[in-house]
Design an enzyme around this catalytic site. Structure first.
Site, short mmCIF file in Angstrom:
data_model
loop_
_atom_site.label_atom_id
_atom_site.label_comp_id
_atom_site.label_asym_id
_atom_site.label_seq_id
_atom_site.Cartn_x
_atom_site.Cartn_y
_atom_site.Cartn_z
CE1 TYR A 166 8.59 5.02 2.87
CE2 TYR A 166 7.22 6.98 3.08
CZ TYR A 166 7.88 6.07 3.71
OH TYR A 166 7.46 5.54 4.49
CG ASN B 70 8.47 -1.81 0.84
OD1 ASN B 70 7.77 -2.10 1.68
ND2 ASN B 70 9.05 -0.77 0.69
NE ARG C 215 4.16 6.21 1.57
CZ ARG C 215 4.49 5.55 2.09
NH1 ARG C 215 4.56 4.51 1.60
NH2 ARG C 215 3.50 5.12 3.10
N PRO D 32 0.40 -1.59 -0.23
CG PRO D 32 0.11 -0.55 2.33
CD PRO D 32 0.46 -2.20 0.76
CG ASN D 33 -0.24 4.35 0.90
OD1 ASN D 33 -1.16 5.67 0.97
ND2 ASN D 33 -0.55 3.88 2.21
NE ARG E 104 9.73 6.33 9.22
CZ ARG E 104 9.14 5.68 7.75
NH1 ARG E 104 9.02 5.59 6.76
NH2 ARG E 104 7.79 7.30 7.50
CB ALA F 231 0.85 0.37 6.30
CG HIS G 252 11.53 -1.70 4.72
ND1 HIS G 252 10.04 -2.45 4.98
CD2 HIS G 252 10.98 -3.27 6.02
CE1 HIS G 252 9.12 -2.73 5.34
NE2 HIS G 252 10.47 -3.94 5.95
CD GLU H 11 10.40 -7.27 5.89
OE1 GLU H 11 10.96 -8.21 6.87
OE2 GLU H 11 10.16 -6.53 6.77
#
Ligand code: DQA
Length: 149
Positions: free
Chosen positions: A23, A79, A18, A10-11, A113, A82, A106, A104
């Site tokens: 990012y 990725n 964004r 998502p996103n 964070r 969230a 990111h 995985e």
């Protein structure tokens, strides 16, 4: 020719605009071009998949598990956005298909964070984890999969 599947959750369709300070400014379309070039250099085919829906991501993992067992897929760069921090369903999908190598990935360093980003439901099911290397993490993850026995 074997395939590497690159999945974004998502996103991540908003990449480029964004929160660019976190990012970067590379769009998802730019990232796809980067990954396609890398795949061509390695003699691989790449499939790109992005969804904002958890169930669609679960079903894509199921499909990838079958392709992996059929010898058509080398693995998945994933990725989960969230959903990393919330989705037992995605964890179970990866474990459930049995043996599918998932890296995985990111873009940001989630450990630097908010604390809610420090836990991943995906990590225990992943073959490897790449965090905080920007979009180059996807390229690194492709190398990892291509060089796995
Ligand atoms: C992300 C990190 C997640 O915490 C966040 O929800 C994302 C992107 C990353 O690539 O850094 O959507 O997975």
């Amino acid at each position: 020719m074997k395939k590497i599947l690159i999945m974004n959750g998502p996103n991540l369709n908003l990449l480029g605009t964004r929160e660019p300070e976190k990012y970067g400014t590379t769009t998802l379309a730019d990232l796809e071009v980067m990954c396609q070039k890398q795949a061509a250099d390695m003699g691989y085919e790449v499939e790109f998949f992005q969804s904002n829906y958890e169930g669609a991501l679960v079903e894509k993992i199921h499909e990838a598990g079958k392709a992996y067992k059929a010898g058509q897929l080398k693995g998945v760069v994933f990725n989960p956005g969230a959903y990393t921090h919330t989705s037992i369903a995605l964890h179970d999908a990866i474990v459930g298909v049995g043996g599918l190598p998932v890296i995985e990935t990111h873009i940001s360093n989630v450990h630097a964070r908010e604390s809610f980003r420090h836990h991943s439901y995906i990590s225990p099911a992943a073959a490897g984890i790449i965090v905080g290397c920007g979009v180059y993490g996807y390229i690194a993850a492709m190398h990892v999969l291509a060089n796995r026995a």
